[in-house]
Design a protein around this motif. Sequence first.
Motif, short mmCIF file in Angstrom:
data_model
loop_
_atom_site.label_atom_id
_atom_site.label_comp_id
_atom_site.label_asym_id
_atom_site.label_seq_id
_atom_site.Cartn_x
_atom_site.Cartn_y
_atom_site.Cartn_z
N GLY A 89 0.78 -1.23 0.00
CA GLY A 89 0.00 0.00 0.00
C GLY A 89 0.81 1.28 0.00
N PRO A 90 1.78 1.46 0.92
CA PRO A 90 2.52 2.72 1.02
C PRO A 90 3.23 3.18 -0.25
CG PRO A 90 2.76 1.50 3.05
CD PRO A 90 2.04 0.59 2.10
N PRO A 91 3.90 2.29 -1.02
CA PRO A 91 4.51 2.78 -2.27
C PRO A 91 3.48 3.35 -3.24
CG PRO A 91 5.48 0.68 -1.65
CD PRO A 91 4.31 0.89 -0.74
N ILE A 92 2.26 2.83 -3.24
CA ILE A 92 1.22 3.38 -4.11
C ILE A 92 0.74 4.72 -3.57
CG2 ILE A 92 -0.97 2.92 -5.27
CD1 ILE A 92 -0.57 -0.02 -4.77
N PHE A 93 0.64 4.84 -2.24
CA PHE A 93 0.32 6.13 -1.64
C PHE A 93 1.33 7.19 -2.10
CE2 PHE A 93 -2.10 3.89 1.86
CZ PHE A 93 -3.29 4.55 1.65
N ALA A 94 2.61 6.82 -2.06
CA ALA A 94 3.66 7.76 -2.46
C ALA A 94 3.47 8.20 -3.91
CB ALA A 94 5.03 7.12 -2.26
N ALA A 95 3.00 7.28 -4.77
CA ALA A 95 2.81 7.63 -6.18
C ALA A 95 1.77 8.73 -6.36
CB ALA A 95 2.40 6.39 -6.97
N ALA A 96 0.82 8.84 -5.42
CA ALA A 96 -0.19 9.89 -5.52
C ALA A 96 0.45 11.27 -5.46
CB ALA A 96 -1.21 9.73 -4.39
N SER A 161 14.08 -2.35 -1.23
CA SER A 161 12.93 -1.56 -1.65
C SER A 161 12.70 -0.37 -0.71
CB SER A 161 11.67 -2.44 -1.70
OG SER A 161 11.23 -2.80 -0.41
N ILE A 162 12.92 -0.58 0.59
CA ILE A 162 12.72 0.50 1.56
C ILE A 162 13.75 1.60 1.36
CG2 ILE A 162 12.81 1.09 4.00
CD1 ILE A 162 10.25 -0.32 3.15
N VAL A 163 15.01 1.21 1.18
CA VAL A 163 16.07 2.21 0.96
C VAL A 163 15.80 2.98 -0.33
CG1 VAL A 163 18.51 2.52 0.45
CG2 VAL A 163 17.81 0.94 2.26
N LEU A 164 15.38 2.26 -1.38
CA LEU A 164 15.08 2.92 -2.65
C LEU A 164 13.91 3.88 -2.50
CD1 LEU A 164 15.53 3.30 -5.66
CD2 LEU A 164 14.12 1.27 -6.08
N GLN A 165 12.86 3.45 -1.79
CA GLN A 165 11.72 4.33 -1.61
C GLN A 165 12.10 5.58 -0.82
OE1 GLN A 165 8.26 2.64 0.32
NE2 GLN A 165 7.03 4.46 -0.03
N GLY A 166 12.94 5.40 0.20
CA GLY A 166 13.39 6.56 0.97
C GLY A 166 14.19 7.53 0.11
N ALA A 167 15.04 6.99 -0.76
CA ALA A 167 15.84 7.84 -1.65
C ALA A 167 14.95 8.58 -2.64
CB ALA A 167 16.87 7.00 -2.39
N VAL A 168 13.96 7.87 -3.20
CA VAL A 168 13.02 8.50 -4.14
C VAL A 168 12.23 9.60 -3.44
CG1 VAL A 168 10.94 8.11 -5.52
CG2 VAL A 168 12.82 6.47 -5.63
N GLU A 169 11.82 9.34 -2.20
CA GLU A 169 11.04 10.33 -1.47
C GLU A 169 11.87 11.58 -1.17
OE1 GLU A 169 7.22 11.20 -0.45
OE2 GLU A 169 7.97 9.30 -1.27
N TYR A 201 5.05 18.25 1.65
CA TYR A 201 6.09 18.08 2.67
C TYR A 201 5.59 17.14 3.77
CZ TYR A 201 8.48 22.23 0.73
OH TYR A 201 9.12 23.13 -0.09
N GLY A 202 4.37 17.39 4.22
CA GLY A 202 3.82 16.60 5.32
C GLY A 202 3.61 15.14 4.96
N THR A 203 3.00 14.89 3.80
CA THR A 203 2.77 13.50 3.40
C THR A 203 4.08 12.78 3.14
OG1 THR A 203 2.43 14.26 1.11
CG2 THR A 203 0.46 13.92 2.48
N SER A 204 5.07 13.49 2.60
CA SER A 204 6.38 12.88 2.38
C SER A 204 7.04 12.52 3.70
CB SER A 204 7.28 13.82 1.58
OG SER A 204 6.81 14.01 0.27
N ALA A 205 6.88 13.37 4.71
CA ALA A 205 7.44 13.08 6.03
C ALA A 205 6.83 11.80 6.61
CB ALA A 205 7.20 14.26 6.97
N LEU A 206 5.54 11.61 6.38
CA LEU A 206 4.87 10.39 6.86
C LEU A 206 5.40 9.16 6.13
CD1 LEU A 206 1.22 11.75 7.14
CD2 LEU A 206 2.75 11.17 9.03
N VAL A 207 5.61 9.28 4.83
CA VAL A 207 6.17 8.16 4.07
C VAL A 207 7.58 7.84 4.55
CG1 VAL A 207 6.95 7.40 1.79
CG2 VAL A 207 4.76 8.56 2.03
N LEU A 208 8.38 8.88 4.80
CA LEU A 208 9.75 8.67 5.27
C LEU A 208 9.77 8.05 6.67
CD1 LEU A 208 11.48 11.92 3.96
CD2 LEU A 208 12.00 9.56 3.28
N LEU A 209 8.83 8.44 7.53
CA LEU A 209 8.73 7.83 8.86
C LEU A 209 8.47 6.34 8.73
CD1 LEU A 209 8.48 7.96 11.95
CD2 LEU A 209 6.05 8.54 11.64
#
Length: 348
Positions: A89-96, A161-169, A201-209
Amino acid sequence: MPDNSTSSLHSLTPYQPNKVLPIIFAVLIALSLSIHTFQNFRYRFWRVTFFLFNANIVFMTGWILRTIFSHEPLNLPLYIGQTILIYAGPPIFAAAEYNILGRLMQYVPMHTPVHPGRVVIVFVYLGAIVEALTGAGAGKLASSTPGTDKYINGGTLIAISIVLQGAVECAFVSMVALLHHRCAKAEMLPRNITVICITLYGTSALVLLRCVFRAVEAFTTYTHSCSGGSCGSVVRNEWYLYVFDAAPMVLYTLWLNVFHPGRFLPRNPKRYLDIDGRTERLGPGWIDERPMLLTVADPFNWQNDARGGQKYWTSPEKYAVCEDGSFALGSASNTSAAERKGYMHGAV
């Protein structure tokens, strides 16, 4: 939720799953999904935020399966299904977020460092890689025994995948910050742009958390050297999952419902903000006439000016002023009622 070393005799998890919390989170996500669906129909903003709808479906289904699994904690298919969907779910949330940034770039093209469509494609491509690695890793983890090669391989895929998602974010936040800075420097920072930037900024912070939590989980649990002590405590204590994974994603989707981008940005991608920071015009939009293969090989169009060769915003007198108001002034709307009154000329 205390650590229980004997719970594995009665459950596929190292603890007895909580039977109430999965229901609460499934209901919260379902509520957010219904609100988002309503707002998407109201503002007709599906093209921009459909990823949020998809992510809610995936994440909600994962917690529904988790609810059932809590009553059948030895059911392997349920365990595998809920694990994969909660991870996915979270990687798709990030795509939004990527689509929202793309629409913001189309709204202020003169401050965009790259072609809006290309930046969205690049982020979505990277997000697809994250999603593929996440699904494969979660599947291996859920269907294997701790300590086995398959389990460790699954954990390795999850960690990557987590490290990559963090870098993308982080790259995404940098892009938002650059656009925000350019708008502020040019004194083109009306309330709607400010709200969208703060929201991203806020939603990205939640994804990074969430990324930090999953990274700690992966690197302290799915390794050969992991043994005893506090190692693996993230996995052995269920409350971590709710506090650092479920809760941030629920807040993410609720945040985008409270500040739905359809309230602040035009539905028409050709509608842009003039340099006065108040007037909105209908331009030609971004056009990339290069062959498809070249756009894939060079998505940022480094061969030419990064912002495109047209620079239509430098000749505002050629393009009609939007007579229905201005999103920058809070006087325009994407609703169908507004369009019936003759608003949103040329909307698509």
